[in-house]
Design a protein around this motif. Sequence first.
Motif, PDB file in Angstrom:
ATOM      1  N   GLY A  35     -21.758  22.004  34.554  1.00 26.29           N
ATOM      2  CA  GLY A  35     -21.606  22.927  33.436  1.00 26.29           C
ATOM      3  C   GLY A  35     -20.290  22.797  32.698  1.00 26.29           C
ATOM      4  N   GLY A  36     -19.536  21.779  33.005  1.00 23.09           N
ATOM      5  CA  GLY A  36     -18.249  21.565  32.337  1.00 23.09           C
ATOM      6  C   GLY A  36     -18.058  20.097  32.017  1.00 23.09           C
ATOM      7  N   ALA A  37     -16.856  19.764  31.619  1.00 20.59           N
ATOM      8  CA  ALA A  37     -16.546  18.383  31.254  1.00 20.59           C
ATOM      9  C   ALA A  37     -15.846  17.673  32.412  1.00 20.59           C
ATOM     10  N   VAL A  38     -16.050  16.368  32.463  1.00 21.48           N
ATOM     11  CA  VAL A  38     -15.333  15.512  33.403  1.00 21.48           C
ATOM     12  C   VAL A  38     -14.660  14.409  32.589  1.00 21.48           C
ATOM     13  N   THR A  39     -13.558  13.906  33.109  1.00 20.04           N
ATOM     14  CA  THR A  39     -12.852  12.803  32.467  1.00 20.04           C
ATOM     15  C   THR A  39     -12.977  11.576  33.355  1.00 20.04           C
ATOM     16  N   LEU A  40     -13.396  10.471  32.745  1.00 15.80           N
ATOM     17  CA  LEU A  40     -13.505   9.217  33.477  1.00 15.80           C
ATOM     18  C   LEU A  40     -12.192   8.446  33.369  1.00 15.80           C
ATOM     19  N   TRP A  44     -13.050   8.428  28.718  1.00 18.16           N
ATOM     20  CA  TRP A  44     -14.214   9.138  28.192  1.00 18.16           C
ATOM     21  C   TRP A  44     -14.289  10.518  28.829  1.00 18.16           C
ATOM     22  N   ARG A  45     -14.684  11.511  28.009  1.00 12.99           N
ATOM     23  CA  ARG A  45     -14.968  12.869  28.510  1.00 12.99           C
ATOM     24  C   ARG A  45     -16.445  13.141  28.316  1.00 12.99           C
ATOM     25  N   LEU A  46     -17.097  13.566  29.378  1.00 13.97           N
ATOM     26  CA  LEU A  46     -18.527  13.836  29.370  1.00 13.97           C
ATOM     27  C   LEU A  46     -18.775  15.282  29.761  1.00 13.97           C
ATOM     28  N   VAL A  47     -19.685  15.945  29.044  1.00 16.73           N
ATOM     29  CA  VAL A  47     -20.110  17.295  29.406  1.00 16.73           C
ATOM     30  C   VAL A  47     -21.362  17.164  30.259  1.00 16.73           C
ATOM     31  N   LEU A  48     -21.310  17.741  31.453  1.00 11.46           N
ATOM     32  CA  LEU A  48     -22.433  17.682  32.383  1.00 11.46           C
ATOM     33  C   LEU A  48     -23.283  18.938  32.246  1.00 11.46           C
ATOM     34  N   PRO A  49     -24.563  18.847  32.597  1.00 11.76           N
ATOM     35  CA  PRO A  49     -25.442  20.029  32.512  1.00 11.76           C
ATOM     36  C   PRO A  49     -25.050  21.087  33.533  1.00 11.76           C
ATOM     37  N   ASP A  50     -25.512  22.290  33.290  1.00 14.70           N
ATOM     38  CA  ASP A  50     -25.247  23.417  34.188  1.00 14.70           C
ATOM     39  C   ASP A  50     -26.287  23.395  35.302  1.00 14.70           C
ATOM     40  N   LEU A  51     -25.874  22.936  36.473  1.00 15.45           N
ATOM     41  CA  LEU A  51     -26.746  22.855  37.646  1.00 15.45           C
ATOM     42  C   LEU A  51     -26.153  23.702  38.758  1.00 15.45           C
ATOM     43  N   PRO A  52     -26.943  24.039  39.785  1.00 15.07           N
ATOM     44  CA  PRO A  52     -26.400  24.792  40.924  1.00 15.07           C
ATOM     45  C   PRO A  52     -25.246  24.033  41.582  1.00 15.07           C
ATOM     46  N   TRP A  53     -24.257  24.756  42.075  1.00 17.65           N
ATOM     47  CA  TRP A  53     -23.063  24.138  42.648  1.00 17.65           C
ATOM     48  C   TRP A  53     -23.370  23.238  43.834  1.00 17.65           C
ATOM     49  N   ASP A  54     -24.480  23.502  44.530  1.00 20.62           N
ATOM     50  CA  ASP A  54     -24.804  22.718  45.720  1.00 20.62           C
ATOM     51  C   ASP A  54     -25.835  21.612  45.449  1.00 20.62           C
ATOM     52  N   THR A  55     -25.952  21.184  44.195  1.00 23.98           N
ATOM     53  CA  THR A  55     -26.867  20.091  43.845  1.00 23.98           C
ATOM     54  C   THR A  55     -26.457  18.833  44.615  1.00 23.98           C
ATOM     55  N   PRO A  56     -27.400  18.216  45.338  1.00 22.50           N
ATOM     56  CA  PRO A  56     -27.045  17.037  46.140  1.00 22.50           C
ATOM     57  C   PRO A  56     -26.772  15.813  45.258  1.00 22.50           C
ATOM     58  N   LEU A  57     -25.863  14.979  45.732  1.00 23.40           N
ATOM     59  CA  LEU A  57     -25.528  13.714  45.065  1.00 23.40           C
ATOM     60  C   LEU A  57     -26.055  12.582  45.916  1.00 23.40           C
ATOM     61  N   PRO A  58     -26.418  11.450  45.346  1.00 21.69           N
ATOM     62  CA  PRO A  58     -26.342  11.083  43.933  1.00 21.69           C
ATOM     63  C   PRO A  58     -27.457  11.729  43.119  1.00 21.69           C
ATOM     64  N   ILE A  59     -27.186  11.886  41.817  1.00 20.69           N
ATOM     65  CA  ILE A  59     -28.158  12.452  40.901  1.00 20.69           C
ATOM     66  C   ILE A  59     -27.948  11.833  39.519  1.00 20.69           C
ATOM     67  N   THR A  60     -29.041  11.645  38.801  1.00 21.83           N
ATOM     68  CA  THR A  60     -28.964  11.168  37.419  1.00 21.83           C
ATOM     69  C   THR A  60     -29.214  12.353  36.510  1.00 21.83           C
ATOM     70  N   VAL A  61     -28.309  12.555  35.551  1.00 21.56           N
ATOM     71  CA  VAL A  61     -28.389  13.684  34.628  1.00 21.56           C
ATOM     72  C   VAL A  61     -28.202  13.194  33.189  1.00 21.56           C
ATOM     73  N   GLU A  62     -28.527  14.061  32.265  1.00 21.26           N
ATOM     74  CA  GLU A  62     -28.289  13.810  30.845  1.00 21.26           C
ATOM     75  C   GLU A  62     -26.936  14.446  30.503  1.00 21.26           C
ATOM     76  N   ALA A  63     -25.974  13.636  30.083  1.00 21.38           N
ATOM     77  CA  ALA A  63     -24.628  14.129  29.740  1.00 21.38           C
ATOM     78  C   ALA A  63     -24.358  13.818  28.270  1.00 21.38           C
ATOM     79  N   ARG A  64     -23.354  14.518  27.741  1.00 24.57           N
ATOM     80  CA  ARG A  64     -22.972  14.312  26.341  1.00 24.57           C
ATOM     81  C   ARG A  64     -21.515  13.859  26.291  1.00 24.57           C
ATOM     82  N   LYS A  65     -21.266  12.773  25.579  1.00 25.25           N
ATOM     83  CA  LYS A  65     -19.907  12.256  25.433  1.00 25.25           C
ATOM     84  C   LYS A  65     -19.194  13.065  24.357  1.00 25.25           C
TER      85      LYS A  65
END
Length: 70
Positions: A35-40, A44-65
Amino acid sequence: MRVMIRRTGAGLSAYLPKKDLEEPIIKVDNEHLWGGAVTLKNGWRLVLPDLPWDTPLPITVEARKISDED
């Protein structure tokens, strides 16, 4: 853009299949990642979708640059 988020021995990593690019995540805006942004490492800064905090990894999501500091 599709992004695979996974945990590595060095921390979190983002893989962008269309760019064949994998970069470490060096900054997370939200404590629980989702639900926030990450910096690579490449700037690059990507906004990730708002998912439950305990979502297991690895996961493929739709992000916005939102920025590119290259």
